[in-house]
Scaffold this motif. Structure first.
Motif, short mmCIF file in Angstrom:
data_model
loop_
_atom_site.label_atom_id
_atom_site.label_comp_id
_atom_site.label_asym_id
_atom_site.label_seq_id
_atom_site.Cartn_x
_atom_site.Cartn_y
_atom_site.Cartn_z
N LEU A 186 0.83 -1.21 0.00
CA LEU A 186 0.00 0.00 0.00
C LEU A 186 0.87 1.26 0.00
CD1 LEU A 186 -2.95 0.78 -0.06
CD2 LEU A 186 -2.98 0.77 2.40
N LYS A 187 1.93 1.27 0.79
CA LYS A 187 2.85 2.42 0.80
C LYS A 187 3.53 2.59 -0.56
CE LYS A 187 3.91 2.45 5.72
NZ LYS A 187 3.20 1.30 6.24
N VAL A 188 3.93 1.47 -1.15
CA VAL A 188 4.56 1.52 -2.48
C VAL A 188 3.57 2.12 -3.48
CG1 VAL A 188 5.48 0.14 -4.38
CG2 VAL A 188 6.19 -0.34 -2.02
N LEU A 215 -0.47 -5.15 -6.43
CA LEU A 215 -0.70 -6.55 -6.04
C LEU A 215 -0.53 -7.49 -7.23
CD1 LEU A 215 -3.80 -6.19 -3.67
CD2 LEU A 215 -1.41 -6.52 -3.02
N GLN A 216 -1.06 -7.09 -8.38
CA GLN A 216 -0.90 -7.90 -9.59
C GLN A 216 0.57 -8.03 -9.96
OE1 GLN A 216 -3.28 -5.97 -12.56
NE2 GLN A 216 -5.21 -6.78 -11.76
N THR A 231 -0.67 -10.26 3.76
CA THR A 231 -1.44 -9.89 4.94
C THR A 231 -2.80 -9.38 4.50
OG1 THR A 231 -0.62 -7.63 4.94
CG2 THR A 231 0.63 -9.22 6.23
N VAL A 232 -3.64 -9.10 5.48
CA VAL A 232 -4.96 -8.52 5.22
C VAL A 232 -5.01 -7.16 5.88
CG1 VAL A 232 -7.44 -8.77 5.67
CG2 VAL A 232 -6.06 -10.78 5.10
N ILE A 233 -5.54 -6.18 5.18
CA ILE A 233 -5.73 -4.85 5.76
C ILE A 233 -7.19 -4.45 5.59
CG2 ILE A 233 -3.36 -4.04 5.39
CD1 ILE A 233 -4.37 -2.58 2.87
N TRP A 234 -7.63 -3.54 6.42
CA TRP A 234 -8.97 -2.99 6.32
C TRP A 234 -8.83 -1.56 5.82
CZ3 TRP A 234 -13.17 -5.97 6.77
CH2 TRP A 234 -13.00 -7.21 7.38
#
Length: 151
Positions: free
Chosen positions: A27-29, A41-42, A61-64
């Motif tokens: 997400l930061k990337v 992600l792909q 991992t999983v994030i909300w």
């Protein structure tokens, strides 16, 4: 794009310690490189690397995340990655903006590694390091004083 000037707080936001090692996440990337998270992600899913490398450097991992339409938060995949995983992922990104952020992340990884190394030094090692630094500074000051007296 010109050079970024980042603070320690910026580094802490980009790279964080996990199990004693510096890591970042997909997400930061995505945010820093101006990419959509699903595209990052792909890219991770399509990396042509060995299973061993993937297991060592990418942890799913999983994030909300906040729901853009205002409903319940959305459960989303994410990856925590090591410096090596990050480097492998961003090698293919090009352009001035990509170059600036690659450099900034590398600096952040190196900064965090040094922070962790310093944090892991025992009290005795830190004391010895500070005493050696003090003795060096004291010797330099003494030399400067003697030179001033002769002058």
């Amino acid at each position: 794009m010109t050079d970024l000037i980042l603070t320690e707080d910026d580094y802490r936001q980009m790279v964080q310690p996990q199990e004693g090692k510096p890591t970042t996440d997909s997400l930061k990337v995505a945010m820093k490189f101006g990419k959509r998270h699903d595209n990052v992600l792909q890219s991770i899913d399509r990396l042509k690397c060995s299973d061993k490398f993937r297991l060592l450097n990418f942890q799913e991992t999983v994030i909300w995340r906040e729901n853009p339409s205002g409903g319940e938060p959305i459960k989303s995949r994410s990856f925590n990655m090591s410096k090596d995983g990050f480097m492998f992922l961003v090698m293919g990104l090009t352009g001035a903006k990509a170059g600036v952020w690659k450099e900034a992340f590398i600096e952040a990884f190196n900064w965090m590694a040094e922070e962790l190394k310093t944090r892991n030094l025992s009290y005795e090692q830190r004391r010895n390091h500070l005493m050696a630094e003090y003795q060096q500074e004291k010797g330099l000051a003494s030399f400067a004083g003697k030179t001033m007296r002769r002058w």
